[in-house]
Design a protein around this motif. Structure first.
Motif, PDB file in Angstrom:
ATOM      1  N   ALA A  83       0.842  -1.206   0.000  1.00  0.00           N
ATOM      2  CA  ALA A  83       0.000   0.000   0.000  1.00  0.00           C
ATOM      3  C   ALA A  83       0.873   1.251   0.000  1.00  0.00           C
ATOM      4  CB  ALA A  83      -0.933  -0.003   1.212  1.00  0.00           C
ATOM      5  N   LEU A  84       1.974   1.187   0.727  1.00  0.00           N
ATOM      6  CA  LEU A  84       2.862   2.350   0.783  1.00  0.00           C
ATOM      7  C   LEU A  84       3.451   2.650  -0.600  1.00  0.00           C
ATOM      8  CD1 LEU A  84       4.366   4.475   2.453  1.00  0.00           C
ATOM      9  CD2 LEU A  84       6.178   2.804   2.810  1.00  0.00           C
ATOM     10  N   VAL A  85       3.931   1.597  -1.263  1.00  0.00           N
ATOM     11  CA  VAL A  85       4.522   1.793  -2.592  1.00  0.00           C
ATOM     12  C   VAL A  85       3.467   2.331  -3.567  1.00  0.00           C
ATOM     13  CG1 VAL A  85       5.540   0.613  -4.574  1.00  0.00           C
ATOM     14  CG2 VAL A  85       6.275   0.028  -2.249  1.00  0.00           C
ATOM     15  N   ILE A  86       2.300   1.671  -3.582  1.00  0.00           N
ATOM     16  CA  ILE A  86       1.247   2.092  -4.513  1.00  0.00           C
ATOM     17  C   ILE A  86       0.787   3.514  -4.193  1.00  0.00           C
ATOM     18  CG2 ILE A  86      -1.108   1.634  -5.292  1.00  0.00           C
ATOM     19  CD1 ILE A  86      -0.618  -1.303  -4.838  1.00  0.00           C
ATOM     20  N   GLY A  87       0.574   3.776  -2.903  1.00  0.00           N
ATOM     21  CA  GLY A  87       0.086   5.096  -2.498  1.00  0.00           C
ATOM     22  C   GLY A  87       1.073   6.197  -2.847  1.00  0.00           C
ATOM     23  N   THR A  88       2.357   5.909  -2.663  1.00  0.00           N
ATOM     24  CA  THR A  88       3.375   6.926  -2.965  1.00  0.00           C
ATOM     25  C   THR A  88       3.443   7.197  -4.457  1.00  0.00           C
ATOM     26  OG1 THR A  88       4.628   6.048  -1.106  1.00  0.00           O
ATOM     27  CG2 THR A  88       5.778   7.542  -2.576  1.00  0.00           C
ATOM     28  N   VAL A  92       2.468  10.808  -6.282  1.00  0.00           N
ATOM     29  CA  VAL A  92       3.385  11.535  -7.167  1.00  0.00           C
ATOM     30  C   VAL A  92       2.697  11.789  -8.510  1.00  0.00           C
ATOM     31  CG1 VAL A  92       5.557  11.379  -8.452  1.00  0.00           C
ATOM     32  CG2 VAL A  92       5.475  10.646  -6.066  1.00  0.00           C
ATOM     33  N   ALA A  93       2.046  10.748  -9.043  1.00  0.00           N
ATOM     34  CA  ALA A  93       1.383  10.887 -10.338  1.00  0.00           C
ATOM     35  C   ALA A  93       0.252  11.918 -10.275  1.00  0.00           C
ATOM     36  CB  ALA A  93       0.836   9.531 -10.784  1.00  0.00           C
ATOM     37  N   VAL A  94      -0.537  11.838  -9.195  1.00  0.00           N
ATOM     38  CA  VAL A  94      -1.687  12.746  -9.074  1.00  0.00           C
ATOM     39  C   VAL A  94      -1.218  14.194  -8.966  1.00  0.00           C
ATOM     40  CG1 VAL A  94      -3.522  13.470  -7.502  1.00  0.00           C
ATOM     41  CG2 VAL A  94      -3.302  11.083  -8.116  1.00  0.00           C
ATOM     42  N   LYS A  95      -0.126  14.382  -8.225  1.00  0.00           N
ATOM     43  CA  LYS A  95       0.336  15.748  -7.976  1.00  0.00           C
ATOM     44  C   LYS A  95       1.057  16.326  -9.190  1.00  0.00           C
ATOM     45  CE  LYS A  95       0.737  18.912  -4.720  1.00  0.00           C
ATOM     46  NZ  LYS A  95       1.771  19.788  -4.979  1.00  0.00           N
ATOM     47  N   ARG A  96       1.818  15.481  -9.889  1.00  0.00           N
ATOM     48  CA  ARG A  96       2.732  16.002 -10.901  1.00  0.00           C
ATOM     49  C   ARG A  96       2.295  15.784 -12.339  1.00  0.00           C
ATOM     50  NH1 ARG A  96       7.415  16.615  -7.792  1.00  0.00           N
ATOM     51  NH2 ARG A  96       6.540  17.666  -5.982  1.00  0.00           N
ATOM     52  N   VAL A 148      -6.431  -0.266   3.340  1.00  0.00           N
ATOM     53  CA  VAL A 148      -5.543   0.701   3.996  1.00  0.00           C
ATOM     54  C   VAL A 148      -4.986   1.758   3.040  1.00  0.00           C
ATOM     55  CG1 VAL A 148      -4.896  -0.917   5.819  1.00  0.00           C
ATOM     56  CG2 VAL A 148      -3.439  -0.703   3.803  1.00  0.00           C
ATOM     57  N   LEU A 149      -5.138   1.504   1.738  1.00  0.00           N
ATOM     58  CA  LEU A 149      -4.582   2.446   0.762  1.00  0.00           C
ATOM     59  C   LEU A 149      -5.064   3.897   0.946  1.00  0.00           C
ATOM     60  CD1 LEU A 149      -2.666   2.695  -1.598  1.00  0.00           C
ATOM     61  CD2 LEU A 149      -4.512   2.045  -3.146  1.00  0.00           C
ATOM     62  N   PRO A 150      -6.364   4.129   1.217  1.00  0.00           N
ATOM     63  CA  PRO A 150      -6.800   5.528   1.381  1.00  0.00           C
ATOM     64  C   PRO A 150      -6.038   6.261   2.484  1.00  0.00           C
ATOM     65  CG  PRO A 150      -8.702   4.077   1.253  1.00  0.00           C
ATOM     66  CD  PRO A 150      -7.496   3.188   1.303  1.00  0.00           C
ATOM     67  N   PHE A 151      -5.697   5.546   3.565  1.00  0.00           N
ATOM     68  CA  PHE A 151      -4.985   6.186   4.676  1.00  0.00           C
ATOM     69  C   PHE A 151      -3.566   6.570   4.247  1.00  0.00           C
ATOM     70  CE2 PHE A 151      -8.229   3.582   6.644  1.00  0.00           C
ATOM     71  CZ  PHE A 151      -8.818   4.496   7.500  1.00  0.00           C
ATOM     72  N   VAL A 152      -2.900   5.667   3.504  1.00  0.00           N
ATOM     73  CA  VAL A 152      -1.562   5.966   3.017  1.00  0.00           C
ATOM     74  C   VAL A 152      -1.613   7.152   2.056  1.00  0.00           C
ATOM     75  CG1 VAL A 152       0.423   5.066   1.775  1.00  0.00           C
ATOM     76  CG2 VAL A 152      -0.912   3.550   3.221  1.00  0.00           C
ATOM     77  N   MET A 153      -2.592   7.120   1.139  1.00  0.00           N
ATOM     78  CA  MET A 153      -2.698   8.184   0.147  1.00  0.00           C
ATOM     79  C   MET A 153      -2.828   9.547   0.809  1.00  0.00           C
ATOM     80  SD  MET A 153      -5.128   6.132  -2.489  1.00  0.00           S
ATOM     81  CE  MET A 153      -6.094   7.506  -3.018  1.00  0.00           C
ATOM     82  N   ARG A 154      -3.654   9.603   1.848  1.00  0.00           N
ATOM     83  CA  ARG A 154      -3.864  10.888   2.509  1.00  0.00           C
ATOM     84  C   ARG A 154      -2.565  11.393   3.124  1.00  0.00           C
ATOM     85  NH1 ARG A 154      -5.527  12.707   7.944  1.00  0.00           N
ATOM     86  NH2 ARG A 154      -6.377  14.792   7.649  1.00  0.00           N
ATOM     87  N   SER A 155      -1.903  10.490   3.838  1.00  0.00           N
ATOM     88  CA  SER A 155      -0.686  10.892   4.536  1.00  0.00           C
ATOM     89  C   SER A 155       0.393  11.355   3.553  1.00  0.00           C
ATOM     90  CB  SER A 155      -0.189   9.715   5.371  1.00  0.00           C
ATOM     91  OG  SER A 155       0.871  10.105   6.163  1.00  0.00           O
ATOM     92  N   VAL A 156       0.588  10.593   2.483  1.00  0.00           N
ATOM     93  CA  VAL A 156       1.628  10.938   1.510  1.00  0.00           C
ATOM     94  C   VAL A 156       1.251  12.225   0.773  1.00  0.00           C
ATOM     95  CG1 VAL A 156       2.876  10.172  -0.531  1.00  0.00           C
ATOM     96  CG2 VAL A 156       2.244   8.525   1.219  1.00  0.00           C
ATOM     97  N   TYR A 157      -0.026  12.324   0.422  1.00  0.00           N
ATOM     98  CA  TYR A 157      -0.446  13.484  -0.349  1.00  0.00           C
ATOM     99  C   TYR A 157      -0.242  14.779   0.432  1.00  0.00           C
ATOM    100  CZ  TYR A 157      -2.936  16.189  -3.779  1.00  0.00           C
ATOM    101  OH  TYR A 157      -3.231  17.110  -4.745  1.00  0.00           O
ATOM    102  N   VAL A 158      -0.604  14.746   1.714  1.00  0.00           N
ATOM    103  CA  VAL A 158      -0.445  15.959   2.518  1.00  0.00           C
ATOM    104  C   VAL A 158       1.026  16.335   2.642  1.00  0.00           C
ATOM    105  CG1 VAL A 158      -0.800  17.002   4.785  1.00  0.00           C
ATOM    106  CG2 VAL A 158      -2.581  15.609   3.779  1.00  0.00           C
TER     107      VAL A 158
END
Lengths: 273, 282
Positions: A83-88, A92-96, A148-158
């Motif tokens: 989940a961490l790898v996918i979320g990260t 990155v893709a969503v932001k950039r 658990v992916l949504p939780f990782v996504m939020r943390s990384v995105y912020v």
């Protein structure tokens, strides 16, 4: 400009009293289960008449708990890492990057936050049996990654929001390729956010119950599922003892996370100065 | 190079999204299939699963789940708001950490540990009955287990941490200057709270309502362990139908209706949020 607190006295007392009462409500079951775990009797009675450590011994000697703990460790390690790898990567893709279907993709990935876990568990169970896939670790890990992916996504995105892009631009202008920038500048700068996201994902995955009940088998039974099966079979305080260990370890992990990283920062609830 | 990187970054997430979507479609598809007793295979297409859901046992479960979710949402907001407010505004560092760790640790214990702990509190030999008996207030234990009240109180406890977190995020993002402005214009602390702080934390309150509602709706261990089958919910029925009767099509149709019910409730909430935003102008 500082404004003096001019709360009337009853309110100034009522506030802290209210907070103490509410915290007591939150802590009550934790305290009660701790006391119950030392009860010598084989049924949950309160207050205990005599004390013993035998239920703690039983926690360690009961094979299903040992097996469940092992299975939970394997599933948690894999699902939180994946989940961490996918979320990260996704953050990155969503932001950039601009790409088609960004919104629908994010909507589907966030859906497990509101979709009942029993629905997802049931769906995955039917799906693998329809595809005649053996239910093994892969199924459970996939299930936990979804949850658990949504939780990782939020943390990384912020934490990406707070990233200084000039550092990446500097690296790129010095000749680093995009991939090199990603691995030598972006990811290290994101590390605290990544760790927070991973920790969240790991604890959530370790404790997940409802969906696991549907997708696990005897061989992949996680600790929470083993605990649930135990309550249905026995009424003794062994589970109280296990709960106490569980609570102590979780509280210790959170305490250290708070001490070294600041939970407020990980959870993004720091007050503005 | 650029598109290569894009594919690498995106494809794992797309795979997970497809798995989620396919799982949901599978549930939907199964809800329209005929149940073949004694077999895991299903028959042809049918409406029978849905028309059978009008029975009182299912209607009871729907109503009960919905009502439990509403009650849990209201009570957990009432408990969590003061905690979140204190968490953000308390100055003392150690006290702040204490409130934070205390109110969110339960979030990470999972449903089983928390629910089991409530059995130790609510059971007929549990903490409440034991204490009341010691005080001589009761002779026979109060029935707390296997009741709506017992399930509700444990569900509220399960929901509080996440609501505290969401409210704390919202409160911590409120610009303190608005509060100072209100006070310098002569508003008392209570009035400042009611007319400035509370309305500004509305986005967090609405997000918490959504989450609390959805979580309670899907709670399984708590109604199962504390309700003991006497407090029927959709989740417990889905499990029973699936694993005791092996009637997966009916379990699927029950899940589909449950999903539609949560979906409708959440959609109504999001409409309300938009309306409030339009009215509030931010």
């Amino acid at each position: 400009m500082k404004i003096k607190s001019s709360l009337p006295l009853p309110l100034r007392i009522a506030g802290p009293v209210l907070i103490i009462l509410l915290l007591a409500f939150v802590l009550l079951p934790v305290v009660v289960v701790t006391i119950a775990s030392f009860n010598e009797k084989a049924i949950l009675t309160f207050p205990p008449e005599s004390y013993s450590l035998k239920w703690f011994e039983r926690v360690f000697s009961y094979p299903d708990f040992r097996e469940g703990f092992k299975a939970s460790l394997i599933i948690t390690a894999w699902s939180s890492f994946v989940a961490l790898v996918i979320g990260t990567c996704l953050s990155v893709a969503v932001k950039r990057l601009a790409f088609k279907g960004k919104q629908p993709l994010l909507a589907i990935l966030h859906a497990p936050l509101v979709i009942p876990h029993f629905t997802l568990g049931l769906g995955l169970l039917i799906l693998v049996s329809q595809l005649s896939v053996q239910r093994g670790y892969g199924t459970v890990i996939l299930c936990h990654v979804m949850l658990v992916l949504p939780f990782v996504m939020r943390s990384v995105y912020v934490s990406m929001e707070n990233l200084d892009e000039r550092l990446e631009q500097a690296a790129a202008s010095l000749g680093a390729s995009p991939v090199k920038v990603l691995f030598t500048v972006t990811f290290p700068l994101l590390a605290p956010g990544l760790f927070g996201g991973w920790l969240f994902a790991a604890i959530m995955s370790f404790s997940e119950f409802t969906a696991s009940l549907f997708v696990t088998t005897q061989a992949t039974q996680t600790l929470p599922v083993a605990m649930y099966n135990y309550v249905r079979e026995f009424a003794d305080p062994t589970l109280a003892a296990l709960s106490v260990i569980y609570i102590a370890v979780t509280a210790a992990v959170l305490f250290f996370a708070n001490y070294f990283l600041g939970l407020g920062k990980i959870l993004h609830i720091e007050d503005r100065p | 190079m650029r598109s290569d990187l894009r594919a690498w970054l995106l494809s794992p997430a797309v795979i997970v999204a497809v798995c989620i979507a396919v799982s949901l479609v599978t549930v939907l598809q199964f809800s329209f299939r005929a149940f073949v007793p004694g077999s895991l295979d299903v028959g042809g297409l049918t409406w029978a699963n849905f028309s059978g859901l009008g029975k009182s046992i299912y209607l009871d479960a729907f109503f009960n789940t919905f009502w439990l979710s509403v009650e849990t949402t209201v009570f957990s907001l009432l408990v969590a708001y003061p905690l979140a407010y204190a968490l953000v505004r308390v100055k003392h560092r150690a006290l702040k950490s204490f409130i934070l760790v205390t109110s969110i640790t339960p979030l990470f214990l999972g449903e089983i540990v928390r629910t089991y702990s409530w059995i130790a509190v609510l059971g007929s030999n549990g903490f409440i009955n034991g204490a009341l008996r010691q005080l001589g207030l009761i002779e026979w234990p109060l029935p707390l287990m296997f009741t709506h009240f017992g399930v509700l109180i444990a569900l509220v406890h399960v929901t509080i941490p996440v609501v505290v977190l969401m409210l704390a995020t919202a409160i911590s993002h409120i610009d303190r200057d608005y509060e100072k402005a209100a006070q310098s214009l002569g508003a008392g602390p209570v009035r400042t709270f009611l007319t400035v702080t509370l309305p500004l934390s509305m986005p967090g309150i609405l997000a918490s309502i959504t989450t609390a509602f959805a979580w309670t709706f899907s709670a399984f261990a708590t109604p199962q362990m504390i309700g003991g089958g006497r407090v029927p919910t959709i989740s417990t029925l889905v499990y029973q139908l699936g694993f005791s009767s092996m009637n997966f099509p009916l379990a699927a149709s029950l899940s589909v209706i449950g999903l539609m019910l949560t979906g409708t409730a959440l959609f109504a909430l999001s409409l309300l949020t938009k309306r409030l935003k339009a009215v509030g102008g931010h």
